[in-house]
Design an enzyme around this catalytic site. Structure first.
Site, PDB file in Angstrom:
ATOM      1  N   HIS A  51      17.308  63.036  -0.589  1.00  0.00           N
ATOM      2  CA  HIS A  51      15.987  62.748  -1.160  1.00  0.00           C
ATOM      3  C   HIS A  51      15.368  61.594  -0.371  1.00  0.00           C
ATOM      4  O   HIS A  51      15.866  60.471  -0.410  1.00  0.00           O
ATOM      5  CB  HIS A  51      16.111  62.378  -2.640  1.00  0.00           C
ATOM      6  N   ASP A 296      23.464  63.963  -1.696  1.00  0.00           N
ATOM      7  CA  ASP A 296      22.524  63.828  -2.814  1.00  0.00           C
ATOM      8  C   ASP A 296      21.988  62.401  -2.863  1.00  0.00           C
ATOM      9  O   ASP A 296      21.823  61.809  -3.943  1.00  0.00           O
ATOM     10  CB  ASP A 296      23.161  64.214  -4.145  1.00  0.00           C
TER      11      ASP A 296
END
EC number: 3.5.2.3
Length: 423
Positions: A51, A296
């Site tokens: 992200h 992640d």
């Protein structure tokens, strides 16, 4: 600049010199000498789940700061998830992310497109347009949200099959996790926090494996976190389903016992699970049931983490600590050798993301010089202020980790030298 790398230990254990010339791995003895004695050379790491927060949340991370963190972690390519603001559900947005990544130039930033418009799970996003865009998107995910409607998931799998795309599912039945704050089990009962049951993940994986088998399309399961999910994956693979899966470093190391601190740095989705789950995940990564490690990497602004547990956003930093965590949990325990590390952190994720023409390549002459040098003997202590990300939400503050990135090369250009970012 050309380089001569002396005395590097390859994943197979052999010690060799090699050159980097004109962006390629080469034979020869000319170039700026880099002493790699005692260092491991790995193909550049590939993260299929990052992200970067841009556009929309540049207070938490930018493509530049996230790219720098990735390079310092040994990565040469990252797949940027679609839950930005605006959501990356159209060609123009994924092209913006792709171009910003090229301008920064520290890693290859490959955008992930949303499966549904606005991540709402209702109408398919512009999958074909994103695939045909300059970004050539091949991975689609509503990560952070589950594509919970089976009919929508089936249509998505059917659509991407035409261009060998893959749907990366955040496996979470939302009706089973309403108000969930941590793993459902002994710890949640003791702490009085609403639980996130393992079956909420496992049921979606089972359903989607059946859908993928029916359609004949590719399914990828994000951040697998339970022993039951591992068993479902083993079953699906034994039946020839085209399914791959990833595990995060934090799910390989941390457990739900940390929730007892009420420190929101340990709040993540899916949540930290039990010691038994951690053991099953490590074994599954070792035997190939789980194909890849994905960070992640989820940076958050201070106000989203430095608050009470219930109000905090889920997520942890991961790019700069991923390889050391894998060394700690998998190499030092004897579960993986360095060839296995190269497979799980470079070769497999590159294949899953359709990046194998440029990344995760063999370390042989003529191949792109996307690689990293690691000192496996060096131990270092994680300090949040010492990380390159804008955010500080690392769960490893104060932890001593093995394995330090000494250098990273992207198409022959040093993005990290002597452990320091070069741009």
């Amino acid at each position: 600049m050309n380089y001569l790398i002396r005395g590097a230990t390859f994943p197979d254990g052999t010690v060799r010199d090699f050159a980097i010339r004109d962006g390629l791995i080469a034979e020869g003895t000319d170039g700026e000498v880099v002493d790699a004695s005692g260092l491991r050379v790995l193909p550049g790491l590939v993260d299929i789940h990052t992200h970067l927060r841009q556009p929309g949340r540049e207070d938490a991370e930018t493509i530049e700061t996230g790219s720098r963190a990735a390079a310092l972690g040994g990565y040469t390519a990252v797949c940027a998830m679609a839950n930005t603001d605006p959501v990356a559900d159209a060609a123009g947005i994924v092209e913006q992310v792709w171009r910003l990544g090229r301008e920064v130039g520290l890693v290859d930033v490959q955008p992930v497109g949303a499966v549904t418009l606005g991540l709402k799970g209702e109408r398919l996003a512009e999958l074909g347009a994103m695939a045909e865009s300059a970004a050539q998107v091949r991975v689609f995910s509503d990560d952070g949200h589950c594509v919970h409607d089976a009919a929508v998931m089936r249509r998505a799998l059917e659509y991407v099959k035409a261009f060998d795309g893959v749907i990366a599912q955040h496996a979470e039945d939302p009706k089973l996790t309403v108000g969930a704050q941590m793993n459902e089990g002994e710890q949640s009962a003791r702490l009085g926090l609403a639980g996130w049951p393992a079956v909420a993940e496992e049921a979606i994986i089972a359903r989607d494996a059946l859908l993928a088998a029916h359609v004949g399309s590719r399914l990828h399961v994000c951040h697998v976190s339970t022993a039951g999910s591992v068993e479902v994956l083993r079953w699906a693979k034994s039946r020839g389903v085209r399914v791959t899966a990833e595990v995060t470093p934090h799910h390989l190391l941390l457990t739900d016992e940390l929730a007892a601190t009420y420190d929101p740095v340990y709040k993540v989705n899916p949540p930290l699970r039990t010691t038994e789950d951690v053991t099953a995940l490590r074994e599954a990564l070792a035997d190939g049931t789980i194909d890849a490690v994905a960070t992640d990497h989820a940076p958050h602004a201070r106000e989203d983490k430095e608050c009470e547990w219930a109000a905090a956003r889920p997520g942890m930093l991961g790019l700069e600590t991923a390889l050391p965590i894998v060394v700690k949990t998998m190499v030092e325990t004897g579960l993986l050798d360095w060839a296995g590390v190269a497979e799980r952190l470079s070769h497999a994720p590159a294949r899953i993301a359709n990046l194998e023409s440029r990344h995760g390549r063999p370390l042989t002459p003529g191949e792109p010089a996307n690689l990293t040098l690691v000192d496996p003997s060096q131990r270092w202590t994680v300090t949040p202020d010492g990380l390159a990300s804008i955010s500080r939400n690392t769960p490893y503050a104060g932890l001593e980790l093995p394995g330090a990135i000494v250098a990273t090369f992207l198409r022959g250009r040093a993005t990290v030298l002597d452990g320091k970012a070069q741009a």
